[in-house]
Design an enzyme around this catalytic site. Structure first.
Site, PDB file in Angstrom:
ATOM      1  N   ASP A  13       0.972  -1.247  -0.062  1.00  0.00           N
ATOM      2  CA  ASP A  13       0.047  -0.133   0.113  1.00  0.00           C
ATOM      3  C   ASP A  13       0.990   1.157  -0.068  1.00  0.00           C
ATOM      4  O   ASP A  13       2.018   1.195   0.301  1.00  0.00           O
ATOM      5  CB  ASP A  13      -0.965   0.048   1.183  1.00  0.00           C
ATOM      6  CG  ASP A  13      -1.696   1.165   1.414  1.00  0.00           C
ATOM      7  OD1 ASP A  13      -2.365   1.651   0.328  1.00  0.00           O
ATOM      8  OD2 ASP A  13      -1.788   1.691   2.178  1.00  0.00           O
ATOM      9  N   SER A  14       0.444   2.419  -0.232  1.00  0.00           N
ATOM     10  CA  SER A  14       0.939   3.686  -0.267  1.00  0.00           C
ATOM     11  C   SER A  14       1.272   3.952   1.311  1.00  0.00           C
ATOM     12  O   SER A  14       2.509   4.790   1.467  1.00  0.00           O
ATOM     13  CB  SER A  14       0.226   4.870  -0.768  1.00  0.00           C
ATOM     14  OG  SER A  14      -1.043   4.792  -0.248  1.00  0.00           O
ATOM     15  N   GLY A  46      -2.936   9.134  -3.593  1.00  0.00           N
ATOM     16  CA  GLY A  46      -4.315   9.513  -4.141  1.00  0.00           C
ATOM     17  C   GLY A  46      -4.282  10.717  -5.056  1.00  0.00           C
ATOM     18  O   GLY A  46      -5.487  11.021  -5.414  1.00  0.00           O
ATOM     19  N   CYS A  76      -3.698  -1.163  -2.126  1.00  0.00           N
ATOM     20  CA  CYS A  76      -3.970   0.264  -2.169  1.00  0.00           C
ATOM     21  C   CYS A  76      -5.036   0.389  -3.455  1.00  0.00           C
ATOM     22  O   CYS A  76      -4.605  -0.058  -4.590  1.00  0.00           O
ATOM     23  CB  CYS A  76      -2.834   0.993  -2.501  1.00  0.00           C
ATOM     24  SG  CYS A  76      -2.738   2.825  -2.824  1.00  0.00           S
ATOM     25  N   ASN A  77      -5.950   1.269  -3.149  1.00  0.00           N
ATOM     26  CA  ASN A  77      -7.069   1.158  -4.215  1.00  0.00           C
ATOM     27  C   ASN A  77      -6.557   2.095  -5.249  1.00  0.00           C
ATOM     28  O   ASN A  77      -6.545   1.914  -6.554  1.00  0.00           O
ATOM     29  CB  ASN A  77      -8.338   1.967  -3.767  1.00  0.00           C
ATOM     30  CG  ASN A  77      -8.960   0.838  -3.030  1.00  0.00           C
ATOM     31  OD1 ASN A  77     -10.040   0.308  -3.149  1.00  0.00           O
ATOM     32  ND2 ASN A  77      -8.829   0.794  -1.567  1.00  0.00           N
ATOM     33  N   GLU A 155      -6.277   9.398   9.515  1.00  0.00           N
ATOM     34  CA  GLU A 155      -4.841   9.548  10.152  1.00  0.00           C
ATOM     35  C   GLU A 155      -4.839  10.458  11.546  1.00  0.00           C
ATOM     36  O   GLU A 155      -4.175   9.918  12.370  1.00  0.00           O
ATOM     37  CB  GLU A 155      -3.885  10.127   9.054  1.00  0.00           C
ATOM     38  CG  GLU A 155      -3.826   9.334   7.887  1.00  0.00           C
ATOM     39  CD  GLU A 155      -2.403   8.887   7.436  1.00  0.00           C
ATOM     40  OE1 GLU A 155      -1.606   9.352   7.980  1.00  0.00           O
ATOM     41  OE2 GLU A 155      -2.485   7.739   6.666  1.00  0.00           O
ATOM     42  N   CYS A 187     -11.066   2.994  -0.670  1.00  0.00           N
ATOM     43  CA  CYS A 187      -9.980   3.243  -0.119  1.00  0.00           C
ATOM     44  C   CYS A 187      -9.529   2.776   1.166  1.00  0.00           C
ATOM     45  O   CYS A 187     -10.321   2.308   1.891  1.00  0.00           O
ATOM     46  CB  CYS A 187     -10.012   5.169   0.301  1.00  0.00           C
ATOM     47  SG  CYS A 187      -8.530   5.655   0.834  1.00  0.00           S
ATOM     48  N   THR A 188      -8.372   2.318   1.104  1.00  0.00           N
ATOM     49  CA  THR A 188      -7.670   1.644   2.463  1.00  0.00           C
ATOM     50  C   THR A 188      -8.083   2.264   3.776  1.00  0.00           C
ATOM     51  O   THR A 188      -7.925   1.669   4.737  1.00  0.00           O
ATOM     52  CB  THR A 188      -6.159   1.406   2.478  1.00  0.00           C
ATOM     53  OG1 THR A 188      -5.493   2.531   2.070  1.00  0.00           O
ATOM     54  CG2 THR A 188      -6.089   0.419   1.163  1.00  0.00           C
ATOM     55  N   HIS A 189      -8.399   3.691   3.530  1.00  0.00           N
ATOM     56  CA  HIS A 189      -8.314   4.394   4.992  1.00  0.00           C
ATOM     57  C   HIS A 189      -9.724   4.364   5.452  1.00  0.00           C
ATOM     58  O   HIS A 189      -9.889   5.011   6.646  1.00  0.00           O
ATOM     59  CB  HIS A 189      -7.747   5.901   4.639  1.00  0.00           C
ATOM     60  CG  HIS A 189      -6.457   6.211   5.063  1.00  0.00           C
ATOM     61  ND1 HIS A 189      -5.596   5.562   4.124  1.00  0.00           N
ATOM     62  CD2 HIS A 189      -5.532   6.758   5.862  1.00  0.00           C
ATOM     63  CE1 HIS A 189      -4.429   5.828   4.605  1.00  0.00           C
ATOM     64  NE2 HIS A 189      -4.500   6.627   5.803  1.00  0.00           N
TER      65      HIS A 189
HETATM   66  N1  DGL Z   1      -3.855   3.732  -0.099  1.00  0.00           N
HETATM   67  C1  DGL Z   1      -4.823   4.726  -0.843  1.00  0.00           C
HETATM   68  C2  DGL Z   1      -5.924   4.150  -1.076  1.00  0.00           C
HETATM   69  O1  DGL Z   1      -6.328   3.238  -0.883  1.00  0.00           O
HETATM   70  C3  DGL Z   1      -4.887   6.041   0.338  1.00  0.00           C
HETATM   71  C4  DGL Z   1      -3.943   6.718   0.791  1.00  0.00           C
HETATM   72  C5  DGL Z   1      -3.170   7.559  -0.247  1.00  0.00           C
HETATM   73  O2  DGL Z   1      -3.718   8.494  -0.899  1.00  0.00           O
HETATM   74  O3  DGL Z   1      -2.272   6.996  -0.644  1.00  0.00           O
HETATM   75  O4  DGL Z   1      -6.543   4.781  -2.359  1.00  0.00           O
END
Ligand code: DGL
Length: 268
Positions: A13-14, A46, A76-77, A155, A187-189
């Site tokens: 993931d990011s 993102g 990560c989406n 976050e 989105c993972t968040h």
């Molecule tokens: N991991 C990103 C996602 O799932 C969200 C955080 C980012 O913007 O890097 O889209």
């Protein structure tokens, strides 16, 4: 049992958000070894350009392949939306799963006709969810909404905060006006704010959390390919990040739902 079955699953993931996928994998596949890679030095993805995301995604994929993994999961989406082809190209025979395919499948399965998708601006602009959903069922209507403020709010730990609630109401109003029956948390968040989002959308809208679905897909794929680890020893979890920012441990543990074990920082 092949030697390959003992290799870890590489999840990336990011940043920390993909730990929600690791959490689902730990619950569904307790004997599988996992390497998690979070690009914490360069998050968020993102709001970055497609070319940059593709470049970063390629680097992470090569790193995990070099370490020896039996499966890759794009947690990560945003990376799944714009760079999954780059991962598959590099991976060769190593199976690649991603949260967009998993989320789209789960959304279509339970929808009577109208699906909402929320995600980062890059994910929403890519139209990747709508494309995948329409491949699975062309008759379904899809309404997407970028929710860029959710990532910093989560976050910050404002999971049940008036500001997050107002933000959700504002973002979700146009989606709800389309009378969607399902809402994909693209989105993972977003999983940590699931209760708040459910409250805002009401009980009639089903929330689709791709972390759970991708863990289920991983279980099926490993069984089909004869790659499941039979589990003679305790699973090993390794976490690699590119930076350890302030509060990383706290935020990471919130996503993972347990303490982070060995954490390694990688300097590119
Ligand atoms: N991991 C990103 C996602 O799932 C969200 C955080 C980012 O913007 O890097 O889209």
């Amino acid at each position: 049992m092949s030697e390959t079955s003992k290799l870890p699953i590489g999840v990336f993931d990011s940043g920390v958000g993909g730990l929600t996928v690791v959490r689902a994998l730990m619950e569904r596949l307790p004997f599988e070894n996992i390497i998690y890679f979070g690009d914490t030095a360069r998050v968020p993805y993102g709001v970055k350009s497609v070319a940059t995301i593709e470049h970063f995604t390629g680097q992470i994929t090569d790193h995990l392949l070099q370490r020896g993994v039996k499966m890759l999961i794009i947690a990560c989406n945003t990376m799944a939306a714009v760079a999954s082809h780059a991962v598959k190209q590099r991976a060769g025979d190593v199976p690649v799963l991603d949260v967009i395919d998993a989320g789209a499948r789960a959304a279509v399965q339970g929808s009577a006709g109208a699906i909402g998708v929320i995600g980062t601006p890059t994910t929403v602009n890519s139209n990747a969810y709508a494309r995948r959903i329409h491949e699975l069922n062309p008759a379904v209507r899809v309404y997407s909404q970028a929710c860029p403020l959710f990532v910093p709010l989560v976050e910050e730990g404002w999971l049940d905060h008036p500001v997050t609630r107002m933000t959700a109401q504002e973002y979700l109003r146009p989606v709800l006006a389309e009378q969607v029956d399902s809402l994909v948390l693209g989105c993972t968040h977003y999983p940590p704010i699931k209760p708040l989002v459910q409250d805002v959308v009401g009980p009639d809208v089903r929330l689709v959390d791709s972390a759970i679905t991708v863990a289920e897909q991983a279980a099926e794929t490993l069984n089909q390919l004869g790659l499941a680890n039979p589990g003679e020893t305790l699973a090993d979890y390794q976490f690699t990040v590119t930076d350890i920012p302030l509060r990383f441990q706290t935020i990471g543990e919130r996503f993972l739902g347990r303490s982070l074990g060995t954490l390694t920082k990688l300097d590119w």
